[in-house]
Write a protein that holds these residues in place. Structure first.
Motif, short mmCIF file in Angstrom:
data_model
loop_
_atom_site.label_atom_id
_atom_site.label_comp_id
_atom_site.label_asym_id
_atom_site.label_seq_id
_atom_site.Cartn_x
_atom_site.Cartn_y
_atom_site.Cartn_z
N THR A 300 41.19 42.53 34.38
CA THR A 300 42.47 43.15 34.69
C THR A 300 42.51 44.65 34.39
O THR A 300 43.31 45.37 34.97
CB THR A 300 43.60 42.46 33.89
OG1 THR A 300 43.18 42.38 32.53
CG2 THR A 300 43.88 41.07 34.45
N ASP A 301 41.67 45.10 33.46
CA ASP A 301 41.71 46.51 33.06
C ASP A 301 40.72 47.30 33.92
O ASP A 301 39.51 47.07 33.85
CB ASP A 301 41.32 46.58 31.57
CG ASP A 301 41.35 47.99 31.03
OD1 ASP A 301 41.38 48.94 31.84
OD2 ASP A 301 41.32 48.14 29.79
N PRO A 302 41.21 48.25 34.73
CA PRO A 302 40.30 48.99 35.62
C PRO A 302 39.13 49.63 34.86
O PRO A 302 38.02 49.68 35.37
CB PRO A 302 41.19 50.05 36.26
CG PRO A 302 42.58 49.51 36.13
CD PRO A 302 42.61 48.65 34.89
N ASP A 303 39.37 50.07 33.62
CA ASP A 303 38.28 50.70 32.87
C ASP A 303 37.21 49.69 32.45
O ASP A 303 36.11 50.06 32.08
CB ASP A 303 38.81 51.36 31.58
CG ASP A 303 39.57 52.62 31.91
OD1 ASP A 303 39.31 53.19 32.98
OD2 ASP A 303 40.44 53.01 31.10
N GLY A 304 37.59 48.43 32.47
CA GLY A 304 36.64 47.40 32.01
C GLY A 304 35.99 46.65 33.17
O GLY A 304 35.28 45.67 32.95
N GLN A 305 36.26 47.10 34.40
CA GLN A 305 35.69 46.36 35.54
C GLN A 305 34.23 46.74 35.73
O GLN A 305 33.86 47.90 35.78
CB GLN A 305 36.52 46.62 36.81
CG GLN A 305 37.87 45.91 36.71
CD GLN A 305 38.85 46.26 37.80
OE1 GLN A 305 38.70 47.25 38.51
NE2 GLN A 305 39.90 45.45 37.93
N SER A 306 33.42 45.70 35.82
CA SER A 306 31.97 45.87 35.80
C SER A 306 31.45 46.42 37.13
O SER A 306 31.92 46.03 38.20
CB SER A 306 31.35 44.51 35.54
OG SER A 306 30.01 44.51 35.93
N ASP A 307 30.44 47.27 37.02
CA ASP A 307 29.80 47.76 38.25
C ASP A 307 28.64 46.87 38.69
O ASP A 307 27.94 47.21 39.65
CB ASP A 307 29.30 49.21 38.04
CG ASP A 307 30.43 50.21 38.22
OD1 ASP A 307 31.51 49.84 38.72
OD2 ASP A 307 30.24 51.38 37.85
N THR A 308 28.43 45.74 38.02
CA THR A 308 27.33 44.87 38.46
C THR A 308 27.81 43.50 38.95
O THR A 308 27.06 42.83 39.66
CB THR A 308 26.30 44.65 37.33
OG1 THR A 308 26.98 44.14 36.18
CG2 THR A 308 25.56 45.92 36.98
N VAL A 309 29.00 43.10 38.55
CA VAL A 309 29.49 41.78 38.99
C VAL A 309 31.02 41.81 39.07
O VAL A 309 31.67 42.35 38.19
CB VAL A 309 29.00 40.65 38.05
CG1 VAL A 309 29.24 40.96 36.60
CG2 VAL A 309 29.63 39.30 38.41
N THR A 310 31.53 41.24 40.14
CA THR A 310 32.99 41.07 40.25
C THR A 310 33.28 39.58 40.25
O THR A 310 32.81 38.84 41.12
CB THR A 310 33.52 41.71 41.55
OG1 THR A 310 33.22 43.11 41.51
CG2 THR A 310 35.02 41.52 41.69
N ALA A 311 34.02 39.14 39.23
CA ALA A 311 34.45 37.75 39.19
C ALA A 311 35.78 37.67 39.93
O ALA A 311 36.69 38.49 39.69
CB ALA A 311 34.61 37.29 37.74
N VAL A 312 35.89 36.72 40.84
CA VAL A 312 37.07 36.62 41.70
C VAL A 312 37.81 35.33 41.35
O VAL A 312 37.29 34.22 41.53
CB VAL A 312 36.66 36.62 43.19
CG1 VAL A 312 37.90 36.57 44.09
CG2 VAL A 312 35.81 37.84 43.52
N LEU A 313 39.02 35.50 40.81
CA LEU A 313 39.82 34.36 40.34
C LEU A 313 40.62 33.77 41.49
O LEU A 313 41.35 34.50 42.20
CB LEU A 313 40.76 34.85 39.23
CG LEU A 313 41.67 33.83 38.58
CD1 LEU A 313 40.85 32.79 37.80
CD2 LEU A 313 42.67 34.52 37.65
N MET A 314 40.52 32.45 41.66
CA MET A 314 41.22 31.79 42.77
C MET A 314 42.70 31.64 42.45
O MET A 314 43.09 31.52 41.28
CB MET A 314 40.64 30.38 42.97
CG MET A 314 39.19 30.37 43.33
SD MET A 314 38.86 31.15 44.91
CE MET A 314 39.46 29.88 46.01
N PRO A 315 43.55 31.57 43.49
CA PRO A 315 44.94 31.20 43.23
C PRO A 315 44.97 29.75 42.71
O PRO A 315 44.07 28.97 43.02
CB PRO A 315 45.60 31.30 44.61
CG PRO A 315 44.54 31.64 45.60
CD PRO A 315 43.23 31.78 44.90
#
Ligand code: PLP
Length: 394
Positions: A300-315
Motif C-alpha cells: 500500500t505504501d508507494p515508497d515500499g513498492q518493490s521494483d522486482t515483484v508486484t503482488a496483486v491482491l484479488m477482490p
C-alpha cells in the motif's frame, strides 16, 4: 495442458530467465577445479560480486539455494539459546525465523503489517528496550518476495545505531541484489544473504553470503555445529574464499562470470533504472485494473513498492490461482502464487532479471485476458496505461 508454441514466459519473481549469453557461457567442457585457470575465474567472480554487493569485505559461496545461505548465517553466528529479532515482512522473513528456532535460538518477531514496509522507529524502540543487549542480531529481508514490499535497509541500520545497540544486522537480499540499490558497506550490513537465481540471472543452486569483520568475529564465539557452512574453513586465511568443500561447481562460475560482465556492461545504475521502469509499468496496469473494484497492488505504501515483484491482491471472493491457471494453461505465462495465508488471495508478477518492455507488456496483456476469462471485475486498459508510461515516461 500447458501449450508449447513460442516462448514460455516465466514471470515468477525468481527463478528468473537465464539469458542466452549465460547459457552459452556455461556450455563448455569441464575444467580442473584445483587448477590456476579455475582460480582465475573464481577470483574474477568474487571480485565482481563485491562490486555488486558494494562491499570490500569477503563474500563466501556455497553450492546451495538461498535456504542454505540462511542456514549458513545462523550456524556461523549463534549459539543455542541466543536471541535474534526477526523483522516481520512476510512469508520469507518468518521462514528465516522458523529455521533459527529449529537451531534452538530464541526468536522474537517484530510484528509488522505485511502490506507496509518495516518501521525503523519501531525497531529502534524495541532495541532501546533491550537494555541488557540480549538480542544478538536483527534479521530482515530487503525485498519481501511474498508481498512485493521493499524494506528501508539504510533506515533500519540507522535505527540500530540510534538505539546504540550492538546487534549484528543480517539482511536477505535474495530478490533485490542486482535489481535495485543495495550497499553492504555504506548501509552497515554485517551479513548479506543471496542466491544465484534472481538478479544474477543464473540457474538455481549457488548461494552467497557477504560477511563483515564483526560477523567474522562473532563466528569465533558461535557454538552451533557446522562443517559445510563453516566460514572459518571457507576463508582459510585468504581474504577471498580460499577453500571449497568438495567439487567446485565450475559451470556455475562460468555463468556467474558472464552474468557479472553483463551487469557491468549495462551498468548497475542502468539495470536499476530498467527494473524501476518495468515495475512502474506493471503498477500502472494494476492501478487501472483496480477500477470497478478490481484487483489492487498488495503493497500500500508507494515508497515500499518493490521494483522486482508486484503482488496483486484479488477482490474478495475471487481466486488468484484461477487467474494463474488461465495464464499458464491458455497463454503459457507463469506467474507466482500467494504464499502462506495469502495462497489463492494474490498472484505475483515478477519483473526482475533479464527482462524488457515487450516481455512485461505481453505478461500484463495475458493477465488482463485471464481476468476477463475468469470473470474478475476490473478496469480495462491496464496494458494501455503501461504502454503510455513506457513511451512517455510520465
Ligand atoms: N528469501 C527470499 C526473499 C526469497 O525470495 C527466497 C526465494 O524465493 C528465499 C529466501 C529462499 O531462497 P531459495 O528458494 O533459493 O532457497
Amino acid at each position: 495442458m500447458a501449450h508449447s508454441n513460442g516462448w514460455h514466459f516465466f514471470m515468477n519473481p525468481g527463478p528468473t530467465n537465464i539469458p542466452d549469453r549465460i547459457l552459452r557461457a556455461m556450455d563448455r567442457g569441464t575444467l580442473d577445479f584445483t587448477g590456476a585457470a579455475f582460480k582465475e575465474i573464481s577470483d574474477e567472480c568474487f571480485a565482481g560480486l563485491q562490486r555488486v554487493f558494494k562491499t570490500k569485505q569477503p563474500i563466501l559461496g556455497y553450492a546451495a539455494t538461498g535456504h542454505g545461505a540462511w542456514e549458513a548465517a545462523l550456524v556461523n553466528l549463534f549459539s543455542p539459546g541466543d536471541k535474534v529479532l526477526i523483522v516481520e515482512s512476510g512469508y520469507f522473513s518468518l521462514n528465516w525465523g522458523l529455521r533459527a528456532e529449529s537451531f534452538g535460538l530464541e526468536v522474537e518477531t517484530l510484528a509488522n503489517d505485511w502490506r507496509r514496509p518495516a518501521d525503523p522507529a519501531k525497531l529502534e524502540a524495541r532495541l532501546r528496550d533491550d537494555k541488557n543487549h540480549e538480542i544478538k542480531a536483527v534479521l530482515a529481508v530487503h525485498n519481501e518476495t511474498s508481498t512485493g514490499v521493499r524494506n528501508p535497509v539504510a533506515a533500519m541500520r540507522q535505527a540500530i545505531d540510534d538505539a546504540k545497540h550492538p546487534a549484528l544486522f543480517c539482511v536477505d537480499v535474495i530478490s533485490s541484489l542486482g535489481s535495485f540499490d543495495f550497499r553492504m558497506d555504506e548501509w552497515g550490513v554485517d551479513v548479506v544473504v543471496v542466491g544465484s537465481q534472481k538478479g544474477l540471472m543464473l540457474p538455481t543452486g549457488m548461494a552467497f553470503t557477504g560477511v563483515s569483520a564483526k560477523a567474522i568475529a562473532a563466528t569465533a564465539m558461535a557454538k552451533l555445529p557446522r562443517v559445510y557452512w563453516d566460514w572459518r574453513r571457507l576463508l582459510s586465511g585468504d581474504p577471498r574464499q580460499g577453500y571449497w568443500n568438495g567439487t567446485a561447481p565450475v559451470h556455475f562460475f562460468y555463468g556467474l562470470r558472464e552474468s557479472l560482465r553483463m551487469l557491468e556492461e549495462e551498468g548497475l545504475e542502468n539495470v536499476f533504472a530498467r527494473h524501476h521502469r518495468l515495475a512502474e509499468a506493471t503498477r500502472r496496469a494494476v492501478r487501472t485494473w483496480r477500477q470497478n473494484d478490481g484487483p489492487e497492488i498488495f503493497a500500500t505504501d508507494p515508497d515500499g513498492q518493490s521494483d522486482t515483484v508486484t503482488a496483486v491482491l484479488m477482490p474478495d471472493g475471487y481466486d488468484a490461482d484461477a487467474v494463474r491457471t488461465q495464464c499458464l494453461e491458455k497463454f503459457n505465462v507463469s506467474l507466482g502464487g500467494g504464499l502462506g495465508h495469502l495462497r489463492g488471495k494474490l498472484f505475483r508478477i515478477g519483473h526482475l532479471g533479464d527482462l524488457n518492455e515487450t516481455m512485461v507488456l505481453g505478461s500484463i496483456a495475458t493477465v488482463e485476458m485471464a481476468l476477463d476469462l475468469t470473470g474478475v471485475p476490473h478496469g480495462r486498459g491496464g496494458v494501455v496505461a503501461a504502454m503510455e508510461y513506457l513511451t512517455t515516461g510520465a
